[in-house]
Scaffold this motif. Structure first.
Motif, PDB file in Angstrom:
ATOM      1  N   TRP A  37       0.831  -1.198   0.000  1.00  0.00           N
ATOM      2  CA  TRP A  37       0.000   0.000   0.000  1.00  0.00           C
ATOM      3  C   TRP A  37       0.871   1.256   0.000  1.00  0.00           C
ATOM      4  CZ3 TRP A  37      -0.578   4.005   3.535  1.00  0.00           C
ATOM      5  CH2 TRP A  37      -1.677   4.841   3.330  1.00  0.00           C
ATOM      6  N   ARG A  38       1.925   1.249   0.824  1.00  0.00           N
ATOM      7  CA  ARG A  38       2.835   2.404   0.905  1.00  0.00           C
ATOM      8  C   ARG A  38       3.464   2.685  -0.455  1.00  0.00           C
ATOM      9  NH1 ARG A  38       8.244   2.721   2.017  1.00  0.00           N
ATOM     10  NH2 ARG A  38       8.305   0.514   2.502  1.00  0.00           N
ATOM     11  N   TRP A  39       3.935   1.618  -1.114  1.00  0.00           N
ATOM     12  CA  TRP A  39       4.552   1.788  -2.439  1.00  0.00           C
ATOM     13  C   TRP A  39       3.535   2.286  -3.448  1.00  0.00           C
ATOM     14  CZ3 TRP A  39       9.138   2.169  -4.668  1.00  0.00           C
ATOM     15  CH2 TRP A  39      10.251   1.868  -3.890  1.00  0.00           C
ATOM     16  N   ALA A  40       2.338   1.740  -3.418  1.00  0.00           N
ATOM     17  CA  ALA A  40       1.296   2.167  -4.358  1.00  0.00           C
ATOM     18  C   ALA A  40       0.986   3.648  -4.162  1.00  0.00           C
ATOM     19  CB  ALA A  40       0.049   1.317  -4.188  1.00  0.00           C
ATOM     20  N   CYS A  41       0.873   4.070  -2.917  1.00  0.00           N
ATOM     21  CA  CYS A  41       0.580   5.479  -2.634  1.00  0.00           C
ATOM     22  C   CYS A  41       1.720   6.383  -3.083  1.00  0.00           C
ATOM     23  CB  CYS A  41       0.297   5.683  -1.148  1.00  0.00           C
ATOM     24  SG  CYS A  41      -1.280   4.970  -0.650  1.00  0.00           S
ATOM     25  N   CYS A  42       2.956   5.983  -2.797  1.00  0.00           N
ATOM     26  CA  CYS A  42       4.119   6.788  -3.206  1.00  0.00           C
ATOM     27  C   CYS A  42       4.185   6.910  -4.722  1.00  0.00           C
ATOM     28  CB  CYS A  42       5.414   6.179  -2.682  1.00  0.00           C
ATOM     29  SG  CYS A  42       5.650   6.351  -0.921  1.00  0.00           S
ATOM     30  N   LEU A  43       3.937   5.814  -5.407  1.00  0.00           N
ATOM     31  CA  LEU A  43       4.001   5.834  -6.868  1.00  0.00           C
ATOM     32  C   LEU A  43       2.822   6.603  -7.451  1.00  0.00           C
ATOM     33  CD1 LEU A  43       5.164   2.166  -7.401  1.00  0.00           C
ATOM     34  CD2 LEU A  43       6.508   4.226  -7.833  1.00  0.00           C
ATOM     35  N   ASN A  44       1.686   6.578  -6.781  1.00  0.00           N
ATOM     36  CA  ASN A  44       0.508   7.320  -7.221  1.00  0.00           C
ATOM     37  C   ASN A  44       0.740   8.820  -7.130  1.00  0.00           C
ATOM     38  OD1 ASN A  44      -1.864   6.604  -8.403  1.00  0.00           O
ATOM     39  ND2 ASN A  44      -2.855   5.939  -6.519  1.00  0.00           N
ATOM     40  N   GLU A  45       1.540   9.235  -6.136  1.00  0.00           N
ATOM     41  CA  GLU A  45       1.831  10.655  -5.938  1.00  0.00           C
ATOM     42  C   GLU A  45       2.881  11.150  -6.912  1.00  0.00           C
ATOM     43  OE1 GLU A  45       3.062  10.924  -1.888  1.00  0.00           O
ATOM     44  OE2 GLU A  45       1.076  10.502  -1.106  1.00  0.00           O
TER      45      GLU A  45
END
Length: 131
Positions: free
Chosen positions: A45-53
């Motif tokens: 989830w953390r990686w997905a959020c970082c990449l989404n930003e």
């Protein structure tokens, strides 16, 4: 999980985020492929959020980026000079003693000794002869 497996999973996360997949679905897909070696939900989830930003699609990177703060090693010219003087004055000095004299950690003293190419400084507390 081994580091290379984690890097592969991060690349998969980047791809799936670019496709608009949700973090929950990304986690399920990673579990289907990597089984017990899959990233836990929180890290995925953390990686997905970082990449989404990351802004534009395709601009986010899974590679480690330079970070602000203290450098990985504390080898300075002054520490190298002091270390060289200590080693030349006492060829039987140990890394522990050198670290204490410099006020540095054992690993920093080891880095300094390596950078000075003194290969026979005592690694532990035992004294040996040096050439």
């Amino acid at each position: 999980a081994p580091m290379e497996v984690c890097q592969k999973q991060r690349a998969v996360i980047e791809f799936l985020v670019a496709e608009g997949e949700t973090p929950a679905n990304i986690h399920k897909r990673l579990q289907n492929v990597y089984k017990g070696d899959s990233l836990d939900y929180r890290n995925g989830w953390r990686w997905a959020c970082c990449l989404n930003e990351g802004g534009e699609e395709g601009t986010a990177s899974v590679a480690d980026q330079p970070r602000a703060g203290r450098t990985a090693t504390s080898v300075s010219p002054a520490d190298k000079a002091k270390s060289s003087a200590f080693i030349r004055s006492d060829r039987h000095i140990t890394l522990h003693e050198l670290a204490f004299e410099l006020g540095e950690s054992h690993s920093s003293a080891h880095s300094i000794v390596d950078s000075l190419e003194f290969s026979k400084v005592c690694k532990l507390g035992t004294k040996t002869t040096h050439s």
